[in-house]
Design a protein around this motif. Structure first.
Motif: not given
Length: 99
Positions: A5-12, A16-21, A54-59, A79-86
């Motif tokens: 769940i953790v690594w799949g979320n980070i990769i997904l 998404i962040a790359i596509f949005i950027a 992502a580094l903070l979540v991984s750490f 969810l906090l990781l997903w909030m880094t995009i906005p």
């Protein structure tokens, strides 16, 4: 299961962040009437903001054992990781206002 769940979320989230950027940096059809590929390259600042998150979540998950974390904590931190995009979009728009 928790590691998946953790690594799949980070990769997904990273994909998404790359596509949005790229979407915002290239501009829409109505905004891109020049021959330049990147109309607003300031939006690439989404990626460093996401990488820091992502580094903070991984750490966090590296320091704490995943077996000791509940699924609720894992989902909330994800969810906090997903909030880094906005947050990255907001940070990028600050540079756009200075133009």
């Amino acid at each position: 299961m928790k590691a998946t769940i953790v690594w799949g979320n980070i990769i997904l989230c990273g994909i998404i962040a790359i596509f949005i950027a790229f979407f915002f940096a290239e501009g829409t059809i109505a905004e891109n009437y020049t021959n330049k590929r990147f109309v607003a390259p300031e939006f690439f600042l989404v990626l460093p903001v996401w990488v820091i998150g992502a580094l903070l979540v991984s750490f966090y998950f590296y320091r704490s054992d995943l077996k000791n974390n509940s699924y609720v904590i894992i989902i909330l931190i994800s969810l906090l990781l997903w909030m880094t995009i906005p947050a990255g979009l907001w940070f990028s728009s600050l540079f756009l206002q200075g133009k």
